[in-house]
Design a protein around this motif. Structure first.
Motif, short mmCIF file in Angstrom:
data_model
loop_
_atom_site.label_atom_id
_atom_site.label_comp_id
_atom_site.label_asym_id
_atom_site.label_seq_id
_atom_site.Cartn_x
_atom_site.Cartn_y
_atom_site.Cartn_z
N ARG A 156 -46.81 29.77 -50.31
CA ARG A 156 -46.40 30.99 -50.14
C ARG A 156 -47.46 32.03 -50.50
O ARG A 156 -48.07 31.98 -51.46
N LEU A 157 -47.45 33.15 -49.77
CA LEU A 157 -48.43 34.28 -50.15
C LEU A 157 -47.92 35.11 -51.25
O LEU A 157 -46.90 35.70 -51.09
N ARG A 158 -48.67 34.99 -52.36
CA ARG A 158 -48.06 36.23 -53.63
C ARG A 158 -48.55 37.42 -53.54
O ARG A 158 -47.80 38.33 -53.52
N THR A 159 -49.76 37.59 -53.08
CA THR A 159 -50.36 39.16 -52.65
C THR A 159 -51.15 39.10 -51.54
O THR A 159 -51.51 38.08 -50.95
N VAL A 160 -51.04 40.12 -50.91
CA VAL A 160 -51.82 40.64 -49.71
C VAL A 160 -52.62 41.98 -49.85
O VAL A 160 -51.74 43.07 -50.37
#
Length: 124
Positions: free
Chosen positions: A54-58
């Motif tokens: 899962r992407l935590r930050t972008v």
């Protein structure tokens, strides 16, 4: 009590007493394993890998520098920084999104990095 009942009871007690972040990490790790992906904690520099998480930050680079988009992918065991050079935005790449990525692991500033990884957006 049978071995199967004991295992179920242990899992139930763990679910009731564990921290939500721990449980989420366990779920992410199990999902990645079920899809045949490598665990991020086992990936080494120079390896060709497939990681699901899962992407935590972008975030994107400042406007006055060369365009790049960076994201942190967490699979329940470790984080991998994803860097797309020449891009400021990619549709669907947003915090909370599940993604399957493929590429060659590098290490930058002590962190695992995939540059311009191939990616598949996941439903869950």
């Amino acid at each position: 009590m049978s071995k199967a009942e004991g295992g179920y009871l242990r899992r139930l007690v763990r679910r009731l007493t564990s921290d939500v972040d721990e449980l989420d990490a366990d779920d992410l790790s199990e999902r990645a394993q079920s899809e045949g992906a490598q665990r991020a904690c086992d990936c080494a520099c120079g390896q060709e890998v497939v990681v699901v998480g899962r992407l935590r930050t972008v975030g994107q680079s400042p406007k006055d520098s060369a365009p790049s988009l960076e994201a942190e992918l967490f699979d329940g065991t470790d984080g991998v920084r994803l860097v797309w050079l020449g891009r400021r935005r990619i549709a669907g790449i947003e915090p909370g999104r599940s993604v399957k990525v493929r590429g060659r692991i590098s290490v930058r500033d002590g962190h695992k990095v995939l540059y311009n990884p191939y990616y598949e957006l996941q439903n869950a």
